[in-house]
Design an enzyme around this catalytic site. Structure first.
Site, mmCIF file in Angstrom:
data_model
loop_
_atom_site.group_PDB
_atom_site.id
_atom_site.type_symbol
_atom_site.label_atom_id
_atom_site.label_comp_id
_atom_site.label_asym_id
_atom_site.label_seq_id
_atom_site.Cartn_x
_atom_site.Cartn_y
_atom_site.Cartn_z
ATOM 1 N N LYS A 111 3.455 -21.684 31.054
ATOM 2 C CA LYS A 111 2.920 -22.272 29.681
ATOM 3 C C LYS A 111 5.320 -23.288 29.232
ATOM 4 O O LYS A 111 4.879 -24.004 29.228
ATOM 5 C CB LYS A 111 3.314 -21.751 28.409
ATOM 6 C CG LYS A 111 1.985 -21.234 28.865
ATOM 7 C CD LYS A 111 1.064 -20.685 27.169
ATOM 8 C CE LYS A 111 -0.581 -20.263 27.171
ATOM 9 N NZ LYS A 111 -1.013 -19.689 25.508
ATOM 10 N N LYS A 194 -7.737 -23.223 35.969
ATOM 11 C CA LYS A 194 -8.222 -22.711 35.153
ATOM 12 C C LYS A 194 -9.213 -23.998 33.490
ATOM 13 O O LYS A 194 -8.204 -25.130 32.875
ATOM 14 C CB LYS A 194 -7.453 -22.430 34.036
ATOM 15 C CG LYS A 194 -8.415 -21.265 33.422
ATOM 16 C CD LYS A 194 -7.242 -19.957 32.828
ATOM 17 C CE LYS A 194 -6.300 -20.909 31.683
ATOM 18 N NZ LYS A 194 -5.498 -19.341 31.135
ATOM 19 N N LYS A 197 -7.781 -24.686 26.168
ATOM 20 C CA LYS A 197 -7.192 -25.833 24.946
ATOM 21 C C LYS A 197 -6.547 -26.475 25.847
ATOM 22 O O LYS A 197 -6.797 -27.849 24.299
ATOM 23 C CB LYS A 197 -7.583 -24.926 23.895
ATOM 24 C CG LYS A 197 -8.618 -23.650 23.644
ATOM 25 C CD LYS A 197 -8.099 -23.354 22.839
ATOM 26 C CE LYS A 197 -9.050 -21.507 22.117
ATOM 27 N NZ LYS A 197 -7.978 -20.379 22.827
HETATM 28 P P1 TYM Z 1 -6.926 -17.607 25.015
HETATM 29 O O1 TYM Z 1 -7.182 -17.314 23.120
HETATM 30 O O2 TYM Z 1 -6.566 -17.948 26.176
HETATM 31 O O3 TYM Z 1 -8.158 -16.829 25.001
HETATM 32 C C1 TYM Z 1 -10.049 -15.973 24.441
HETATM 33 C C2 TYM Z 1 -10.406 -15.451 25.505
HETATM 34 O O4 TYM Z 1 -11.253 -16.321 26.954
HETATM 35 C C3 TYM Z 1 -10.694 -16.300 28.135
HETATM 36 N N1 TYM Z 1 -11.082 -17.206 28.704
HETATM 37 C C4 TYM Z 1 -11.301 -17.957 30.175
HETATM 38 N N2 TYM Z 1 -12.648 -16.858 30.409
HETATM 39 C C5 TYM Z 1 -13.128 -17.223 31.710
HETATM 40 N N3 TYM Z 1 -12.709 -18.953 31.904
HETATM 41 C C6 TYM Z 1 -12.344 -19.737 31.339
HETATM 42 N N4 TYM Z 1 -11.548 -20.529 31.515
HETATM 43 C C7 TYM Z 1 -11.364 -18.884 30.114
HETATM 44 N N5 TYM Z 1 -10.293 -19.265 29.365
HETATM 45 C C8 TYM Z 1 -10.138 -18.632 28.444
HETATM 46 C C9 TYM Z 1 -9.408 -15.132 28.046
HETATM 47 O O5 TYM Z 1 -9.460 -14.647 29.220
HETATM 48 C C10 TYM Z 1 -9.443 -14.245 26.824
HETATM 49 O O6 TYM Z 1 -10.750 -13.152 27.130
HETATM 50 N N6 TYM Z 1 -3.560 -13.943 25.767
HETATM 51 C C11 TYM Z 1 -4.722 -13.933 25.185
HETATM 52 C C12 TYM Z 1 -5.417 -13.424 23.459
HETATM 53 C C13 TYM Z 1 -4.732 -12.414 23.008
HETATM 54 C C14 TYM Z 1 -5.771 -11.070 22.782
HETATM 55 C C15 TYM Z 1 -4.958 -10.032 22.918
HETATM 56 C C16 TYM Z 1 -6.682 -10.473 24.625
HETATM 57 C C17 TYM Z 1 -3.924 -11.272 22.396
HETATM 58 N N7 TYM Z 1 -3.859 -10.300 22.183
HETATM 59 C C18 TYM Z 1 -5.020 -8.864 23.133
HETATM 60 C C19 TYM Z 1 -7.135 -9.876 24.705
HETATM 61 C C20 TYM Z 1 -6.173 -8.573 23.540
HETATM 62 C C21 TYM Z 1 -5.177 -15.604 24.895
HETATM 63 O O7 TYM Z 1 -4.322 -16.513 25.025
HETATM 64 O O8 TYM Z 1 -6.638 -16.144 24.948
#
Ligand code: TYM
Length: 335
Positions: A111, A194, A197
């Protein structure tokens, strides 16, 4: 006792990766476990967010979760900034985690890119806030996509170091729950990247707000290779784009890749993409409709989040009182 916590950032539309990698699994787990699902707006601002858009995306993501079947009565659904424990515990974890640990985080490197010196301090400390999200509730299990694995390892390290430093057995060591046929959904434009967003091209992802025509167009334009689909997973996995599309098809149909290949082996992409479009539209269409319906009444969505936050605070506050006591912060009996 098992308690589940997971989160999603309101940095834009939810996409198929979020749905297949995380939210659909949340819906499955909510039947059997106590679940807390959080829209992590404090994580979102680690990179610049326009305030108006942040508010809109927070509501959209909440509506997407509810439309996908997350039940806000049986579970807790809220946005992070409404519960102070996240920030409070994150500060303590900033003092527990080591610089060396954060330096190893691949997501920060990706990032921040070449402009590391210009990245926010929040982006660097992001994994500590994530550890705080989970441990403020002493959650034991965290359903996520594969990309979050390293962050959860850090959460375990933070919990362990806190317990060791203070000589307590306080925080649990969390277990990641990574399951389903699409734990890492890749970009439709590049099978080695991947789905995300933040990708500049909207053709790289299927958004949960895309209508049937848009889904059809994106699938039609998805990058492929010239060969027909193979009949073994081993051969499939040598072809990133083919493997991604079959993985998506399998996940949407609730099959594993072997079963999916039994249905599609030998077919060319033009043919296969029609079926993929049909199944994507049949799964996402009803979710999209419900999401639009919910968004017509933002007051309802806000009320769901406020009530979720109230219940989340009720769990986190006594845990934070114990944490402050362990750390040695002098407190009045009433906090
Ligand atoms: P975020 O917002 O990027 O994504 C949310 C969830 O979606 C999953 N994900 C994917 N799974 C499969 N293929 C993909 N291309 C893909 N893109 C996203 C992510 O693995 C996630 O489960 N850091 C985290 C948010 C967070 C969080 C937490 C998660 C903050 N605190 C505590 C679990 C527990 C994030 O940026 O997810």
């Amino acid at each position: 006792m098992n308690r589940i916590f997971s989160g999603v950032q309101p940095t834009g539309n939810l996409h198929l990766g979020n749905y297949l990698g995380a939210i659909r699994n949340w819906v499955r787990l909510q039947r059997d476990f106590e679940c807390i699902f959080c829209i992590v707006d404090m994580h979102a601002i680690t990179v610049w967010q326009d305030p108006k858009e942040l508010r809109a995306h927070t509501r959209e993501v909440a509506a997407g979760m509810l439309a996908a079947g997350v039940d806000p009565q049986a579970n807790i659904v809220f946005n992070q900034s409404q519960v102070p424990a996240h920030a409070e515990l994150a500060w303590i974890f900033n003092c527990v985690a080591r610089l060396g640990w954060l330096n190893r985080m691949t997501q920060f490197k990706e990032k921040a890119g070449k402009h590391r010196e210009n990245a926010s301090v929040g982006l660097y400390a992001y994994p500590n806030l994530m550890a705080a999200d989970i441990l403020a509730y002493k959650a034991t299990h965290v359903p996520v996509g594969e990309d979050q694995k390293q962050h959860l390892e850090l959460t375990r390290d933070v919990a362990q170091k806190f317990n060791n430093d203070f000589g307590v057995d306080f925080f649990p060591l969390v277990e990641p729950l990574i399951f389903g046929a699409a734990t890492r959904v890749m970009s439709l434009r590049d099978g080695t990247k991947k789905m995300s967003k933040s990708d500049e091209s909207d053709y790289s992802r299927i958004n949960m707000t895309d209508d049937a025509d848009t889904i059809a167009l994106k699938v039609r334009k998805a990058r492929t290779d010239p060969e027909p689909l193979p009949d073994t997973v081993e051969d499939l996995d040598k072809r990133p784009e083919a493997s991604n599309l079959v993985g998506i098809y399998a996940a949407l149909r609730d099959l594993d890749k072997v079963e999916a290949l039994r249905q599609v082996a030998g077919r060319n992409f033009a043919d296969f993409k029609k079926d993929l479009t049909d199944v994507a539209v049949s799964v996402l269409g009803p979710i999209n409709d419900e999401m639009q319906r919910l968004l017509e009444d933002p007051g309802h969505v806000d009320a769901v989040l406020a009530e979720g936050a109230r219940r989340a605070r009720a769990i986190a506050e006594p845990i934070m009182r114990d944490v402050y006591d362990i750390v040695g912060f002098l407190q009045a009996t009433e906090r």
